[in-house]
Scaffold this motif. Sequence first.
Motif, mmCIF file in Angstrom:
data_model
loop_
_atom_site.group_PDB
_atom_site.id
_atom_site.type_symbol
_atom_site.label_atom_id
_atom_site.label_comp_id
_atom_site.label_asym_id
_atom_site.label_seq_id
_atom_site.Cartn_x
_atom_site.Cartn_y
_atom_site.Cartn_z
ATOM 1 N N ILE A 105 -9.361 -7.700 8.456
ATOM 2 C CA ILE A 105 -8.857 -7.845 9.835
ATOM 3 C C ILE A 105 -7.430 -7.292 9.895
ATOM 4 C CG2 ILE A 105 -8.062 -10.240 9.394
ATOM 5 C CD1 ILE A 105 -8.934 -10.773 12.392
ATOM 6 N N PRO A 106 -7.083 -6.585 10.991
ATOM 7 C CA PRO A 106 -5.707 -6.091 11.095
ATOM 8 C C PRO A 106 -4.705 -7.241 11.186
ATOM 9 C CG PRO A 106 -7.156 -5.052 12.735
ATOM 10 C CD PRO A 106 -7.924 -6.187 12.127
ATOM 11 N N ILE A 107 -3.607 -7.111 10.448
ATOM 12 C CA ILE A 107 -2.524 -8.093 10.483
ATOM 13 C C ILE A 107 -1.283 -7.381 11.001
ATOM 14 C CG2 ILE A 107 -1.061 -9.630 9.104
ATOM 15 C CD1 ILE A 107 -3.516 -9.963 7.200
ATOM 16 N N LYS A 108 -0.670 -7.923 12.053
ATOM 17 C CA LYS A 108 0.388 -7.210 12.764
ATOM 18 C C LYS A 108 1.792 -7.578 12.309
ATOM 19 C CE LYS A 108 -2.396 -4.930 15.360
ATOM 20 N NZ LYS A 108 -2.502 -3.465 15.135
ATOM 21 N N HIS A 109 1.952 -8.764 11.720
ATOM 22 C CA HIS A 109 3.310 -9.229 11.419
ATOM 23 C C HIS A 109 3.263 -10.179 10.218
ATOM 24 C CE1 HIS A 109 7.090 -11.610 13.020
ATOM 25 N NE2 HIS A 109 7.389 -10.845 11.984
ATOM 26 N N TYR A 110 4.040 -9.850 9.195
ATOM 27 C CA TYR A 110 4.132 -10.702 8.007
ATOM 28 C C TYR A 110 5.485 -11.406 7.981
ATOM 29 C CZ TYR A 110 0.098 -8.127 6.217
ATOM 30 O OH TYR A 110 -1.154 -7.574 6.066
ATOM 31 N N ILE A 111 5.446 -12.691 7.629
ATOM 32 C CA ILE A 111 6.669 -13.485 7.576
ATOM 33 C C ILE A 111 6.695 -14.207 6.225
ATOM 34 C CG2 ILE A 111 7.911 -15.433 8.639
ATOM 35 C CD1 ILE A 111 6.073 -14.617 11.209
ATOM 36 N N LEU A 127 3.191 -8.844 -5.534
ATOM 37 C CA LEU A 127 4.355 -8.387 -4.776
ATOM 38 C C LEU A 127 4.738 -6.949 -5.135
ATOM 39 C CD1 LEU A 127 6.357 -11.707 -4.719
ATOM 40 C CD2 LEU A 127 5.565 -10.416 -2.742
ATOM 41 N N ALA A 128 4.397 -6.520 -6.350
ATOM 42 C CA ALA A 128 4.708 -5.144 -6.742
ATOM 43 C C ALA A 128 3.642 -4.165 -6.248
ATOM 44 C CB ALA A 128 4.820 -5.053 -8.266
ATOM 45 N N LYS A 129 2.371 -4.595 -6.294
ATOM 46 C CA LYS A 129 1.297 -3.612 -6.080
ATOM 47 C C LYS A 129 0.595 -3.713 -4.729
ATOM 48 C CE LYS A 129 0.219 -3.052 -10.971
ATOM 49 N NZ LYS A 129 -0.674 -3.496 -12.049
ATOM 50 N N VAL A 130 0.519 -4.897 -4.144
ATOM 51 C CA VAL A 130 -0.304 -5.059 -2.933
ATOM 52 C C VAL A 130 0.559 -5.240 -1.675
ATOM 53 C CG1 VAL A 130 -2.141 -6.412 -1.823
ATOM 54 C CG2 VAL A 130 -2.146 -6.088 -4.317
ATOM 55 N N TYR A 131 1.506 -6.158 -1.741
ATOM 56 C CA TYR A 131 2.266 -6.541 -0.539
ATOM 57 C C TYR A 131 3.025 -5.372 0.093
ATOM 58 C CZ TYR A 131 4.642 -10.041 2.449
ATOM 59 O OH TYR A 131 5.110 -10.792 3.494
ATOM 60 N N PRO A 132 3.684 -4.511 -0.714
ATOM 61 C CA PRO A 132 4.433 -3.415 -0.071
ATOM 62 C C PRO A 132 3.553 -2.541 0.814
ATOM 63 C CG PRO A 132 5.036 -3.600 -2.387
ATOM 64 C CD PRO A 132 3.864 -4.507 -2.178
ATOM 65 N N GLY A 133 2.312 -2.311 0.375
ATOM 66 C CA GLY A 133 1.394 -1.503 1.176
ATOM 67 C C GLY A 133 1.002 -2.197 2.469
ATOM 68 N N LEU A 134 0.910 -3.510 2.440
ATOM 69 C CA LEU A 134 0.534 -4.264 3.645
ATOM 70 C C LEU A 134 1.674 -4.252 4.666
ATOM 71 C CD1 LEU A 134 -1.231 -7.404 2.078
ATOM 72 C CD2 LEU A 134 -2.268 -5.263 2.870
ATOM 73 N N ILE A 135 2.886 -4.563 4.205
ATOM 74 C CA ILE A 135 3.983 -4.676 5.175
ATOM 75 C C ILE A 135 4.447 -3.303 5.668
ATOM 76 C CG2 ILE A 135 4.780 -6.932 4.366
ATOM 77 C CD1 ILE A 135 7.007 -5.595 2.836
ATOM 78 N N ALA A 136 4.104 -2.258 4.931
ATOM 79 C CA ALA A 136 4.458 -0.911 5.390
ATOM 80 C C ALA A 136 3.732 -0.560 6.688
ATOM 81 C CB ALA A 136 4.115 0.117 4.309
ATOM 82 N N LYS A 137 2.565 -1.189 6.903
ATOM 83 C CA LYS A 137 1.765 -0.866 8.092
ATOM 84 C C LYS A 137 1.954 -1.884 9.214
ATOM 85 C CE LYS A 137 -1.927 -0.967 5.617
ATOM 86 N NZ LYS A 137 -3.315 -0.973 5.102
ATOM 87 N N ALA A 138 2.922 -2.776 9.073
ATOM 88 C CA ALA A 138 3.066 -3.877 10.038
ATOM 89 C C ALA A 138 4.542 -4.205 10.192
ATOM 90 C CB ALA A 138 2.305 -5.100 9.544
ATOM 91 N N LYS A 139 4.817 -5.197 11.030
ATOM 92 C CA LYS A 139 6.176 -5.736 11.128
ATOM 93 C C LYS A 139 6.361 -6.719 9.971
ATOM 94 C CE LYS A 139 9.058 -8.284 14.409
ATOM 95 N NZ LYS A 139 9.001 -9.161 15.582
ATOM 96 N N HIS A 140 7.555 -6.801 9.427
ATOM 97 C CA HIS A 140 7.831 -7.736 8.337
ATOM 98 C C HIS A 140 9.146 -8.453 8.612
ATOM 99 C CE1 HIS A 140 9.435 -8.446 4.040
ATOM 100 N NE2 HIS A 140 8.638 -9.438 4.358
ATOM 101 N N THR A 141 9.118 -9.767 8.542
ATOM 102 C CA THR A 141 10.316 -10.566 8.783
ATOM 103 C C THR A 141 10.563 -11.506 7.614
ATOM 104 O OG1 THR A 141 9.874 -10.560 11.166
ATOM 105 C CG2 THR A 141 11.416 -12.231 10.358
#
Length: 369
Positions: A105-111, A127-141
Amino acid sequence: MRKSMLLTAVAALALCVGPAAAQTRTTLDVYTIDVEGGNATLFVTPSGESLLIDTGNYGPEVSVRDAGRIMEAVRDARLTQLDHVIITHWHGDHFGGLGELAKQIPIKHYIDHGPNQQPDPRADEFLAKVYPGLIAKAKHTVAKVGDKIDMKDIDVQVVTSNGDTLMTPLPGAGQPNPYCATFKDGPTNIEDPLSVGVHITFGKFRTMHLGDIPKGKEFQLMCPVNRIGTLDVFLGLHHAVNTSTSEVMMHAVRPRVAIVNNGTRKGAQPDVMQVIFSSPGLENLWQIHFSQLSGQEYTVPGMFIANHTDAEMAAMPVAPIAAPAPGPNTPPPPAHNGKAYWIKLSARPDGSFTVINARNGFTKEYAAR
Ligand SMILES: [Zn+2]
Ligand SMILES: [Zn+2]
């Protein structure tokens, strides 16, 4: 003639059902999803905005299982995206299903609270391999205390993050907290105290989820004055693990209802259950699981418990079953990989709310005060 009448009738029905279905939700719905002693709590507002707090457990099979359970709630709520996802802290029972969930499912904002502080190869790898790719496509706070998460129908305020706690009381709060005088601190680890915690209001309805905030941070938030005020529903309670939920927190916010995300052998120990049961004004505790650590003596009636185990015990003993000593030969807790049930809360702006146990359909109304 008959065919065209039928078509007209079908078209009229479709017109009725279409917009009506979109408008039927008037409540703030909160799904406490069973992720086996982890956390996954989904909020859906009347206009269909969503906030997910945490994503269940980390591991080759359990990430898939827990992401699947979250998706069941997502479908029940008719969501096509997740607008906001809070990862309270970098423990495997909180971020664990995120990688799998994000595929579905698309996730629009990570906090989150910022980088992981507690050495853990699983969190560091994620945090090294997965998360950066996710927050690159969304808003991150990176959440800071006092921040608001921008949602239309509800007010969502960050009250704890990265070790900081709210210093300015919420409107109407700020009274001296009588429980501070007898506070006893307890042990903790590095990540729990960093949890992102949020206080949420919907009209007169008030609830809160603090991730795994331990006793020391409860004291920091709640003493010498109660900066939160009172709650209708207290969510999560750190799986009812006994490093959290001191009287300074639980008794001072006086929730009418608590919904705990415990596991089959995680949390709901006698000492923390005594604090919950003696909380002034508590009408009911709802548990996502039977816990062996409670036995019958310290648990609620089964009507208020959402999940059993795959291999049913013939009977839950009256006395709590002590947890085995931790170590490499510790037997695993009773498994529950089969059908899982949520506890669904539906709140209304007048402060009234309904809680439903999806396993047995047991429903209880809590009138506005
Ligand atoms: Zn946890
Ligand atoms: Zn379960």
